[in-house]
Design an enzyme around this catalytic site. Sequence first.
Site, PDB file in Angstrom:
ATOM      1  N   HIS A 470       0.823  -1.216   0.000  1.00 42.04           N
ATOM      2  CA  HIS A 470       0.000   0.000   0.000  1.00 42.04           C
ATOM      3  C   HIS A 470       0.859   1.269   0.000  1.00 42.04           C
ATOM      4  CE1 HIS A 470      -3.547  -2.359   2.033  1.00 42.04           C
ATOM      5  NE2 HIS A 470      -2.910  -3.072   1.115  1.00 42.04           N
ATOM      6  N   ARG A 531      -7.458   3.582  -0.907  1.00 46.90           N
ATOM      7  CA  ARG A 531      -6.731   2.480  -0.254  1.00 46.90           C
ATOM      8  C   ARG A 531      -5.311   2.360  -0.801  1.00 46.90           C
ATOM      9  NH1 ARG A 531      -5.904  -3.056  -1.301  1.00 46.90           N
ATOM     10  NH2 ARG A 531      -5.688  -4.337   0.589  1.00 46.90           N
ATOM     11  N   GLY A 550      -8.662  -2.749  -4.408  1.00 45.15           N
ATOM     12  CA  GLY A 550      -9.485  -3.055  -3.262  1.00 45.15           C
ATOM     13  C   GLY A 550      -8.792  -4.056  -2.361  1.00 45.15           C
ATOM     14  N   GLU A 556     -11.483  -0.669  -8.177  1.00 47.63           N
ATOM     15  CA  GLU A 556     -12.355   0.375  -8.702  1.00 47.63           C
ATOM     16  C   GLU A 556     -11.605   1.367  -9.579  1.00 47.63           C
ATOM     17  OE1 GLU A 556     -12.814   3.434  -5.040  1.00 47.63           O
ATOM     18  OE2 GLU A 556     -13.430   1.381  -4.589  1.00 47.63           O
ATOM     19  N   TYR A 566     -13.531   9.262  -1.407  1.00 53.12           N
ATOM     20  CA  TYR A 566     -13.871   8.031  -2.128  1.00 53.12           C
ATOM     21  C   TYR A 566     -14.117   6.842  -1.205  1.00 53.12           C
ATOM     22  CZ  TYR A 566     -13.277  10.853  -6.148  1.00 53.12           C
ATOM     23  OH  TYR A 566     -13.464  11.858  -7.076  1.00 53.12           O
TER      24      TYR A 566
END
Length: 680
Positions: A470, A531, A550, A556, A566
Amino acid sequence: MLLAVVAAVIAMLVAGAVPAAAAGSAVVGVASGRCLDVVGNVKTSGTGVNIYDCNGQANQGWTFTSSGEFRVYDATMCLDVVGQDTTAPAALQIYTCNGGANQKWRINSDGTIAGVQSGLCLDVSGAGTANSTLVGLWTCNGQANQKWTTSAGSADTQPPSVPGNPRVSGLVCDAVTFAWNASTDNVGVAFYDVYHDGQLMKSVSGTTLSTGLTVVGGVTWGLYVNARDAAGNVSQASTTVPITPPQCQADTQPPSAPGQLRGSASGTTVTLNWTASTDDIGVRAYDIYRGGAKAGTVTGTATTAPATTFIDSGLAANTGYQYYVVARDAQANVSARSGTVTVTTGAACANPVCAVTQIATDTDIPWGLATLPDGTILYTRRDAHDIVHLNPASGAKTTVGTVPNVANTDGEGGLLGLAVSSGFASDHWLYIMHTTPADNRIVRIKLENDRLNTGTEQVLVSGILRNKFHDGGRLRFGPDGKLYASTGDAQNGDNAQNTSSLNGKILRLNPDGTVPSDNPFGNYVWSYGHRNPQGLAFDSQGRLWEQEFGNSVMDETNLITRGGNYGWPACEGTTGSCGTAGFIAPKHTYPTADGSCSGIAIVRDVLYVACERGTRMYREVISGSDLTNVQAYFNGTYGRLRTVEPAPDGGLWLTTTNLGDKDSTPNNSDEKLLHVTLGS
């Protein structure tokens, strides 16, 4: 007379006419100047909370404990979310302290106070400022009615130490026990979050040092754990423990052969269809062969059968191609071949995708890629930390230098995004996003005489939190001349909703690293609630599109607006609390098995999406503010796809990311750089 006065005072005290003084500290609303107050000064569980003129009474005296509680009335009652509600709006009350997650709070550096369980912010209802206005929970938005000042406690900004010695035991086909050594923290560890390969599996309490996990037979995962305190600070990840559970039952029976294979050509694209195979346990994939060599694979999961169609693109015109298909189960038993079909392509390309040419290979992972004014390419090598100059016409490659101070994360960090200054011909600036030992950052370095002049390096943005996964990392210049960057949440969803944090965001900065005066929050943040965004691209109207990973349900594609929220972590794609007011819905979603998409590019207002786990490239037509005519190409043909960029001739550059994708080891890959010719 004196006795009478004393008696009167005693009577007043007994009657409650002289209110008790606050034992704690006031919590004062920034917008109203009024204090967080227990309604009516009532010391009963279930009593609501409002704002009221600060008066020093006991119902305004709050103590923030080391475990993250807000206690009142001599620390006997706690600020509590009614019914443990985690969706906005949620009501507040006082309640007997019980240690529940709905009684844990985090004081943020921007003055907001957030519920640890919900991630929602303490909010004065309707942005009111009058006495007796109720206080509840609402989606964090950075407005003044969500900001507070208090000496009850200070923001805890120190994360726990890394959990030690991760290990597994009792591995069977569908379960494993995962354990680790305790982390330390200046206040205390509240939670441990267990992941596999960047996907959250479960969270356990800060006193739990082992947990049982559900796994999938025959599927290799990398397990690791992060520690988290009550203030929401997250440690760096533990080392990774790879596991491959055995299959739950022996399977020696192959699937039946695929049936009724048929094909049709449209220009230089062939579409194949067949009827599904059967298997005693389940078909997991179909391998498609063209001329006896594997042309691609269509995959399924343990619960979803693979598709029975395949699109083969970029073929030669007026050429006959012979195909057959075989089925595989999860234990690699292979069916007999289907029948054979021969399909002849048309005279010319009449399709969206016309041809694919391999222009180079690399032993490391190509991540960021940009085209220079002369049509040649620069690309970053994530784990090796250097930049390569490639001539796509000849295939000639030159390493132009190593970027200083880059560090890996034993996961997906390293040397990431790359962008070329719009004035490169005169200023020679390259813009680079990368991980360091302490953070993620954006720098610029001049490329002079085909060499990185590291003495010119300027750090533009630092302090973007890093973690094993991430880390975001894409860079893109917009038509407004600003540089846009995608940042991940650093495996802490709370970061995404905090507009004072640079994580879980799209950032916007001037080319010299200063903050544009029209940014919505007075800092680099342009949009939030993300994310792990990695794809950025602008359409012909100057609108920014974004691609986002996700967790375990769906990925998305978003159309980004200034100051937009978002939804992460409350909302993933269209699941969770996505109906919450203020959350912006995605324009398209993808099951993670078909997606895990990283890079995007826009050519002639068509969006191209490069997907890793999905091993495909999507083509999606931008119509107004919608994405239409969604089609998948190269499904399994080249494996995992990382980066897609516009090429000067109106086509695409496309890169793979098949080997060494999550281990941070340099030069243990075998990747392709491709050119895709597009049709009309």
